[in-house]
Motif scaffolding. Structure first.
Motif, short mmCIF file in Angstrom:
data_model
loop_
_atom_site.label_atom_id
_atom_site.label_comp_id
_atom_site.label_asym_id
_atom_site.label_seq_id
_atom_site.Cartn_x
_atom_site.Cartn_y
_atom_site.Cartn_z
N TYR A 1 0.83 -1.21 0.00
CA TYR A 1 0.00 0.00 0.00
C TYR A 1 0.86 1.25 0.00
CZ TYR A 1 -3.85 3.10 1.34
OH TYR A 1 -4.80 4.09 1.38
N ASP A 2 1.88 1.29 0.87
CA ASP A 2 2.73 2.47 0.97
C ASP A 2 3.56 2.68 -0.29
OD1 ASP A 2 1.92 3.19 3.57
OD2 ASP A 2 3.24 1.67 4.43
N GLN B 1 -6.70 2.81 5.98
CA GLN B 1 -6.07 3.04 4.68
C GLN B 1 -6.44 4.41 4.13
OE1 GLN B 1 -7.67 -0.46 2.81
NE2 GLN B 1 -5.69 -1.51 2.80
N ARG C 1 -4.42 7.11 5.96
CA ARG C 1 -3.04 7.17 5.49
C ARG C 1 -2.96 7.87 4.13
NH1 ARG C 1 -1.67 1.06 5.91
NH2 ARG C 1 0.24 1.60 4.79
N VAL D 1 -0.87 11.47 3.41
CA VAL D 1 0.16 11.64 2.39
C VAL D 1 -0.19 12.78 1.45
CG1 VAL D 1 1.23 10.57 0.38
CG2 VAL D 1 0.97 9.27 2.50
#
Length: 355
Positions: free
Chosen positions: A72-73, A98, A101, A105
């Motif tokens: 995911y990252d 999710q 996050r 970002v």
């Protein structure tokens, strides 16, 4: 699957595909973990070391990358490196964590979550129309299920339990080449048949009663689905009348369903016949649903559906009548929708079978 069709269908610079079923749809590879990152110009499938070797050999339409920080990252990092400003997500799959996050970002960037062209909608619409390859997999799965049932019919005798017959049918499908079962097989005898989704029990089957089997096999990730109701021994006249009513309703769907018809109208093809015969209150579910990588997919053929049938849809035709405490009858085929009608993908006999 051409991932560019999905990327073009969403009103965002990029898209994240997180759901296991949709990952398989766009990559062709089954994995319990991973993230697909799409932009307008590129795609990447991030998956961990458990799958990396197999995925790199199997996935042909995008690079497969073993993530450094996590699938995911790493996908988010790709978006940042490409200057992505908006991201589409599967609103029915992404978790709150999710999503948080993602917002952390991208800060104030717009995250597309509610829109007529959301990623979830785009994937559902694409999956609803089967390719030739997908259809072939479903037909192979259906033939396995039919062959297994044909064998089982010769083994149904009084005293065997619903559970024993269920397990035998499951074994036959798997031994004949199914990679998995479409769902937990339903075997319902006598009064248990009045429950559309009955759970097989230790109840023995008896002479003179209906037994309903609802089952399917999986091939290359694609499911089949069928239901047959048989009578063990001689069928009573009232049971025969209900069976013939349900069969007539099912044949009306197969004769009348076609592209451009609303799913509500397709449902009415069967429901009107059963209602006119006085059993409308005993028809307790929709007439069908699409089948594919999942056993229940849109479009759904029901009185409440707003969906419209399209060429390439595969839907079930499965009317039923359920008389509480007595018996039930359901007959189910899969049909492939064409411009001017449909093709019945199910070859198993459906005239009343007295074993």
């Amino acid at each position: 699957m051409d991932w560019k069709q999905i990327a073009a269908a969403v009103s965002a610079d990029a898209a994240l595909i997180l759901g296991e079923i949709n990952r398989r749809y766009v990559t062709g590879f089954p994995a319990s973990d991973g993230t697909v990152a799409l932009t307008r110009d590129e795609a990447a499938f991030y998956t961990d070391s458990r799958y990396i070797e197999a995925a790199q050999a199997a996935v042909k339409n995008m690079p497969v990358i073993e993530p450094k920080a996590g699938a995911y990252d790493d996908a988010i990092a790709l978006f940042r490196a490409r200057g992505v400003k908006t991201v589409a997500v599967e609103t029915d799959v992404i978790t709150v964590e999710q999503f948080r996050r993602l917002r952390d970002v991208f800060g104030k960037a717009d995250i597309i979550v509610v829109d007529s062209s959301t990623l979830s909608d785009a994937l559902r619409k694409a999956r609803a129309v089967k390719t030739r390859e997908q259809l072939d997999a479903m037909i192979r799965a259906q033939r396995i299920a039919e062959a297994a049932f044909e064998t089982l019919k010769g083994e149904i005798t009084p005293g065997k339990t619903e559970k024993q017959l269920q397990l035998r049918l499951d074994y036959l499908m798997l031994s004949m080449g199914a990679e998995a079962l479409s769902f937990e097989t339903i075997t319902a005898a006598g009064e248990n048949g009045s429950k559309p989704h009955a759970v097989p029990s230790d109840r023995p089957v008896r002479e003179g009663e209906f037994i309903t089997f609802d089952f399917g096999a999986v091939v290359d990730g694609y499911h089949s689905d069928m239901t047959r109701t048989v009578c063990l021994g001689k069928c009573a006249d009232d049971m025969r009348r209900i069976y013939e009513l349900v069969l007539r309703a099912q044949l009306a769907v197969i004769d009348g369903a076609k592209a451009g018809m609303t799913c509500r109208d397709a449902d009415a093809l069967a429901r009107d016949i059963i209602t006119a015969a006085g059993y409308g209150d005993y028809y307790r579910h929709g007439t069908g649903h699409s089948v594919g990588l999942e056993i229940h997919e849109p479009p759904f053929v029901s009185p409440r559906s707003r969906d419209v049938l399209q060429p390439g849809n595969v839907v079930t035709a499965e009317p039923g009548v359920y008389l509480p405490g007595r018996f039930g009858v359901r007959i189910e085929d899969m049909i492939y929708i064409t411009e001017d009608g449909c093709i019945d993908l199910t070859e198993s006999e459906k005239q009343l079978i007295e074993l």
